[in-house]
Design an enzyme around this catalytic site. Structure first.
Site, mmCIF file in Angstrom:
data_model
loop_
_atom_site.group_PDB
_atom_site.id
_atom_site.type_symbol
_atom_site.label_atom_id
_atom_site.label_comp_id
_atom_site.label_asym_id
_atom_site.label_seq_id
_atom_site.Cartn_x
_atom_site.Cartn_y
_atom_site.Cartn_z
ATOM 1 C CE LYS A 217 -0.745 -1.552 -5.943
ATOM 2 N NZ LYS A 217 -1.768 -1.264 -4.930
ATOM 3 N NE ARG A 252 1.150 3.483 -1.051
ATOM 4 C CZ ARG A 252 1.966 2.590 -1.602
ATOM 5 N NH1 ARG A 252 1.758 2.145 -2.819
ATOM 6 N NH2 ARG A 252 2.995 2.122 -0.912
HETATM 7 N N1 HH2 Z 1 -0.391 -0.599 -2.421
HETATM 8 C C1 HH2 Z 1 0.803 -1.027 -1.980
HETATM 9 C C2 HH2 Z 1 1.270 -0.669 -0.720
HETATM 10 N N2 HH2 Z 1 0.537 0.143 0.079
HETATM 11 N N3 HH2 Z 1 -1.402 1.439 0.453
HETATM 12 C C3 HH2 Z 1 -2.593 1.878 0.048
HETATM 13 N N4 HH2 Z 1 -3.349 2.679 0.829
HETATM 14 N N5 HH2 Z 1 -3.110 1.526 -1.182
HETATM 15 C C4 HH2 Z 1 -2.427 0.721 -2.035
HETATM 16 O O1 HH2 Z 1 -2.956 0.413 -3.133
HETATM 17 C C5 HH2 Z 1 -1.145 0.215 -1.624
HETATM 18 C C6 HH2 Z 1 -0.655 0.606 -0.352
HETATM 19 C C7 HH2 Z 1 1.638 -1.915 -2.848
HETATM 20 O O2 HH2 Z 1 2.462 -1.196 -3.686
HETATM 21 P P1 HH2 Z 1 4.023 -0.789 -3.459
HETATM 22 O O3 HH2 Z 1 4.216 -0.008 -2.217
HETATM 23 O O4 HH2 Z 1 4.428 -0.113 -4.704
HETATM 24 O O5 HH2 Z 1 4.794 -2.142 -3.391
HETATM 25 P P2 HH2 Z 1 5.266 -3.063 -2.184
HETATM 26 O O6 HH2 Z 1 4.071 -3.446 -1.396
HETATM 27 O O7 HH2 Z 1 5.922 -4.231 -2.869
HETATM 28 O O8 HH2 Z 1 6.223 -2.274 -1.330
#
Ligand code: HH2
Length: 277
Positions: A217, A252
């Site tokens: 992030k 995660r």
């Molecule tokens: N962060 C993201 C998505 N889902 N779920 C949980 N429980 N906690 C988190 O911090 C979280 C999440 C965002 O990250 P990412 O999946 O890498 O990116 P994107 O939302 O652009 O797919």
């Protein structure tokens, strides 16, 4: 959750499998079932005990995806993973209809970044026996960054999860199926993210296991001189270890191997009772 139990007496790594065209660090790479399954195999071999399949990006300002489109992205991947690998699958969705279909396809956890914003979500999870991750956010991914005003970020995050927790319990979701997540980067500034990790104990005192989603992030890039998302895995491992020391148990991450190594070594030390210097 589902047909299995995960023991939290050591850190659990949840591997991220984004089947989206636009996720901030891996958008487009695992969009189709073939590459997604190859990535899933790699993550399980590297020590992931949970795989989080998501069909909608939640990065700040991301476009919303319709139910059919989101199902079309996640269901083939969930089915393919469950057919081949003995690993728990969570579905990263804010929509009850997607959650229901994903649970039928073999997912065992619903990871809801909106913490039950869809009024049908609690019932969808309750009836299935699945686990539930309740993550803190304000507004929606489109608006959240304008809601990052807190007098006490850790206290307010804990207090704002009380409503969704109550609704989950009222719907009949057993306590041992629930995990809380402070929502790193969701309606939080870089400084607030750091404070939330430092003060995870405030959220831990609510009484549920904690999941930390810091992987790649922006606040990590900010500390490390603005490096791009795909160079933030060592920084991510640092955030995971700090989170572990302050009470998180599920992590995660995109790079499972690096996080697994960092957490296993840190845990071998942190489980020994110590003294403050
Ligand atoms: N962060 C993201 C998505 N889902 N779920 C949980 N429980 N906690 C988190 O911090 C979280 C999440 C965002 O990250 P990412 O999946 O890498 O990116 P994107 O939302 O652009 O797919």
């Amino acid at each position: 959750m589902g047909r299995r139990a995960l023991s939290l007496d050591r850190p659990i790594v949840m591997g991220i499998l984004n089947v989206t065209p636009d996720s901030f660090s891996d958008g487009g790479r695992f969009r189709h079932a073939g590459p997604a399954l190859a990535r899933a195999r790699e993550m399980v071999a590297a020590g992931a005990e949970l795989l989080d399949v998501g069909g909608e990006s939640t990065r700040p300002g991301a476009a919303e995806v319709g139910v059919e489109e989101e199902m079309g992205r996640v269901l083939p991947v969930i089915e393919a993973v469950r057919a081949e690998l003995d690993v728990a699958v969570s579905v990263d969705t804010r929509k009850a209809a997607v959650a229901r279909a994903a649970l039928r396809a073999g997912a065992e956890v619903v990871n809801d970044v909106s913490a039950l914003a869809d009024p049908a979500m609690a019932a969808a999870v309750a009836g299935s026996g699945a686990g539930l991750v309740l993550m803190h956010m304000r507004g929606t991914p489109a608006t959240m960054q304008s809601h990052a005003a807190y007098a006490d970020v850790a206290g307010e995050v804990a207090a704002e999860l009380a409503g969704p927790l109550e609704r989950a319990r009222a719907a009949g979701i057993a306590e041992e199926r629930i995990v809380l997540d402070p929502g790193i980067g969701f309606a939080k500034t870089a400084e607030q993210n750091l404070e939330l990790i430092a003060r995870l104990g405030v959220l831990a005192r609510v009484g549920y296991p904690l999941l930390l989603g810091a992987s790649r992030k922006a606040f990590i890039g900010g500390i490390l001189g603005g490096i791009p998302a795909d160079e933030r895995d060592a920084g991510t491992a640092g955030a995971c270890v700090a989170g572990l020391a302050r009470g998180a148990r599920i992590f995660r991450v995109h790079d499972v191997r690096t996080a697994r190594h960092a957490l296993d070594v840190a845990w071998s030390i942190l489980r020994i009772p110590g003294e403050a210097p």
